[in-house]
Design a protein around this motif. Structure first.
Motif, mmCIF file in Angstrom:
data_model
loop_
_atom_site.group_PDB
_atom_site.id
_atom_site.type_symbol
_atom_site.label_atom_id
_atom_site.label_comp_id
_atom_site.label_asym_id
_atom_site.label_seq_id
_atom_site.Cartn_x
_atom_site.Cartn_y
_atom_site.Cartn_z
ATOM 1 N N ALA A 117 0.827 -1.210 0.000
ATOM 2 C CA ALA A 117 0.000 0.000 0.000
ATOM 3 C C ALA A 117 0.859 1.257 0.000
ATOM 4 N N LEU A 118 1.934 1.233 0.760
ATOM 5 C CA LEU A 118 2.817 2.400 0.817
ATOM 6 C C LEU A 118 3.491 2.638 -0.527
ATOM 7 N N TRP A 119 3.873 1.565 -1.219
ATOM 8 C CA TRP A 119 4.459 1.716 -2.560
ATOM 9 C C TRP A 119 3.433 2.304 -3.519
ATOM 10 N N LEU A 120 2.206 1.777 -3.471
ATOM 11 C CA LEU A 120 1.155 2.271 -4.362
ATOM 12 C C LEU A 120 0.800 3.722 -4.053
ATOM 13 N N ARG A 121 0.809 4.083 -2.780
ATOM 14 C CA ARG A 121 0.515 5.472 -2.415
ATOM 15 C C ARG A 121 1.506 6.416 -3.097
ATOM 16 N N GLU A 122 2.792 6.064 -3.030
ATOM 17 C CA GLU A 122 3.805 6.926 -3.628
ATOM 18 C C GLU A 122 3.703 6.934 -5.146
ATOM 19 N N ARG A 123 3.386 5.783 -5.724
ATOM 20 C CA ARG A 123 3.261 5.709 -7.183
ATOM 21 C C ARG A 123 2.067 6.523 -7.672
ATOM 22 N N LEU A 124 0.966 6.445 -6.955
ATOM 23 C CA LEU A 124 -0.204 7.254 -7.305
ATOM 24 C C LEU A 124 0.094 8.739 -7.126
ATOM 25 N N ALA A 160 2.831 10.207 -7.538
ATOM 26 C CA ALA A 160 3.654 10.656 -8.662
ATOM 27 C C ALA A 160 2.788 11.066 -9.847
ATOM 28 N N ASP A 161 1.580 10.532 -9.912
ATOM 29 C CA ASP A 161 0.626 10.897 -10.968
ATOM 30 C C ASP A 161 -0.390 11.933 -10.480
ATOM 31 N N GLY A 162 -0.147 12.497 -9.309
ATOM 32 C CA GLY A 162 -1.033 13.531 -8.784
ATOM 33 C C GLY A 162 -2.300 13.014 -8.144
ATOM 34 N N ILE A 163 -2.311 11.737 -7.765
ATOM 35 C CA ILE A 163 -3.501 11.104 -7.194
ATOM 36 C C ILE A 163 -3.240 10.783 -5.722
ATOM 37 N N GLU A 164 -4.105 11.286 -4.834
ATOM 38 C CA GLU A 164 -3.952 11.083 -3.395
ATOM 39 C C GLU A 164 -4.760 9.874 -2.944
ATOM 40 N N ALA A 165 -4.089 8.916 -2.338
ATOM 41 C CA ALA A 165 -4.730 7.661 -1.952
ATOM 42 C C ALA A 165 -5.038 7.628 -0.460
ATOM 43 N N TYR A 166 -6.064 6.829 -0.111
ATOM 44 C CA TYR A 166 -6.492 6.627 1.267
ATOM 45 C C TYR A 166 -6.676 5.131 1.485
ATOM 46 N N ALA A 167 -6.561 4.705 2.734
ATOM 47 C CA ALA A 167 -6.602 3.272 3.025
ATOM 48 C C ALA A 167 -7.714 2.925 3.999
ATOM 49 N N LYS A 168 -8.219 1.709 3.854
ATOM 50 C CA LYS A 168 -9.133 1.132 4.838
ATOM 51 C C LYS A 168 -8.864 -0.357 4.907
ATOM 52 N N THR A 169 -9.204 -0.947 6.027
ATOM 53 C CA THR A 169 -9.086 -2.398 6.125
ATOM 54 C C THR A 169 -10.173 -3.040 5.266
ATOM 55 N N ALA A 170 -9.898 -4.246 4.805
ATOM 56 C CA ALA A 170 -10.927 -4.980 4.073
ATOM 57 C C ALA A 170 -12.012 -5.488 5.015
ATOM 58 N N GLY A 171 -11.678 -5.552 6.296
ATOM 59 C CA GLY A 171 -12.616 -6.132 7.261
ATOM 60 C C GLY A 171 -12.485 -7.637 7.315
ATOM 61 N N GLY A 203 -2.118 -1.411 -14.953
ATOM 62 C CA GLY A 203 -0.753 -0.989 -15.218
ATOM 63 C C GLY A 203 0.049 -0.794 -13.945
ATOM 64 N N LEU A 204 -0.588 -0.187 -12.931
ATOM 65 C CA LEU A 204 0.113 0.016 -11.658
ATOM 66 C C LEU A 204 0.342 -1.295 -10.922
ATOM 67 N N ALA A 205 -0.615 -2.220 -11.022
ATOM 68 C CA ALA A 205 -0.432 -3.535 -10.399
ATOM 69 C C ALA A 205 0.746 -4.275 -11.027
ATOM 70 N N VAL A 206 0.878 -4.179 -12.336
ATOM 71 C CA VAL A 206 2.006 -4.804 -13.038
ATOM 72 C C VAL A 206 3.316 -4.147 -12.607
ATOM 73 N N GLU A 207 3.314 -2.822 -12.500
ATOM 74 C CA GLU A 207 4.500 -2.102 -12.038
ATOM 75 C C GLU A 207 4.896 -2.546 -10.638
ATOM 76 N N ALA A 208 3.899 -2.699 -9.769
ATOM 77 C CA ALA A 208 4.180 -3.119 -8.390
ATOM 78 C C ALA A 208 4.817 -4.498 -8.377
ATOM 79 N N GLU A 209 4.337 -5.399 -9.231
ATOM 80 C CA GLU A 209 4.910 -6.745 -9.287
ATOM 81 C C GLU A 209 6.363 -6.691 -9.772
ATOM 82 N N ARG A 210 6.632 -5.837 -10.734
ATOM 83 C CA ARG A 210 8.003 -5.707 -11.233
ATOM 84 C C ARG A 210 8.924 -5.109 -10.175
ATOM 85 N N ALA A 211 8.394 -4.170 -9.405
ATOM 86 C CA ALA A 211 9.205 -3.525 -8.370
ATOM 87 C C ALA A 211 9.433 -4.427 -7.162
#
Length: 293
Positions: free
Chosen positions: A147-154, A156-167, A191-199
């Motif tokens: 989640a922290l990696w995705l937050r930073e990646r988003l 970088a594209d100007g998108i602010e992310a928020y988190a919640k538990t799945a429950g 595309g971001l999921a693929v990037e995360a897997e590569r990273a």
């Protein structure tokens, strides 16, 4: 005789209030309804104007569990409904717009699941979501790392992310977007999921294939499809114990070292709302939504 309660001028039947829904904890239907009534202030804005799919479990999570997407039989005439176009034709779904509708729906004993678009603009997604699902022995601790990696990646594209538990066992990442179809958002999310897997190849998988998932976090991007829904913030889940899909702070995500740190039950939510307000409130502000790159 089923008790009738007046809620904001509407007569709502609330039945079997003493029924134990979660034998593991003794949590009753009455307690579930009380939770939804007291959490309505933060829950309703995330339900409003979004067609709702009900994941019903009227006899508890150990009984029959089933999705109900169409307007249920016996729905009061004052409950708002809307037409939704599906591949098989036009359907009619419920909109939970107010406290009376929420209490009527909660009496069905259901998880609330909503789309990433509103009824007024079904062709435009206003949210992007990533469902981070850990494959044992991975846990939510590993989801937090992703989640922290995705937050930073988003970001970088100007998108602010928020988190919640799945429950349940994972984590959901959400962000407000604008000006794109569900198909375009799905494409971007994949595309971001693929990037995360590569990273993080030892930690992340972007495909649903079960054989690939043990010990990794599946970044499920597919819930951005126009036909799909995700558990609504603050809904109680149909699990062994009553756990809530609860918003969390980024500090809590960063400091998570054990799965139990991010487990929240109905009684935990009121104090959290008092301390933090609705951590996902920025998602409701269209001015804070970002265009996809």
């Amino acid at each position: 005789m089923t008790p009738i309660t007046e809620v904001e001028g509407r007569r709502v039947a609330l039945s079997n209030l003493e029924k134990v829904l979660y034998p593991a904890t003794g949590f009753t239907k009455g307690e579930l309804l009380h939770y939804y009534a007291t959490t309505a202030g933060v829950l309703l804005p995330h339900l409003r104007d979004r067609p709702v799919s009900f994941l019903r479990y009227p006899d508890g999570p150990d009984g029959q569990v089933f999705f109900a997407k169409n307007v249920p039989p016996g729905t009061p005439e004052w409950v708002t409904t809307t037409e939704v176009h599906r591949s098989e034709g036009v359907a009619r779904m419920v909109l939970v717009q107010d406290l009376a509708s929420l209490m009527w729906a909660a009496n069905l004993v259901t998880e609330f699941h909503t789309h990433q678009w509103v009824a007024q603009s079904p062709d435009e997604a206003d949210r992007i979501v990533f469902d981070l699902d850990p494959g044992p022995p991975a846990t939510v601790v590993h989801c937090c790392e992703v989640a922290l990696w995705l937050r930073e990646r988003l970001a970088a594209d100007g998108i602010e992310a928020y988190a919640k538990t799945a429950g349940s066992k994972g984590l959901h990442l959400l962000a407000g977007v604008r000006g794109a179809s569900s198909e375009r958002v799905s494409e971007y999310a994949k595309g971001l999921a693929v990037e995360a897997e590569r990273a993080m190849p030892r930690l992340v998988v972007h495909r649903m294939t079960r054989s690939l998932r043990p010990g990794k976090v599946f970044v499920d991007w597919s819930q951005n499809a126009g036909r799909k829904t995700t558990a609504t913030p603050y809904t109680v889940r149909a699990r062994r114990e009553p756990m809530v899909s609860a918003p969390v702070t980024w500090e809590e995500v960063e400091q998570c070292r054990a799965a139990g740190q991010l487990v929240f039950r109905p009684e935990d939510i009121a104090p959290r709302v008092q301390d933090h307000g609705d951590l996902l409130a920025p998602l409701l502000d269209a001015a804070r939504s970002a265009p996809l790159p």
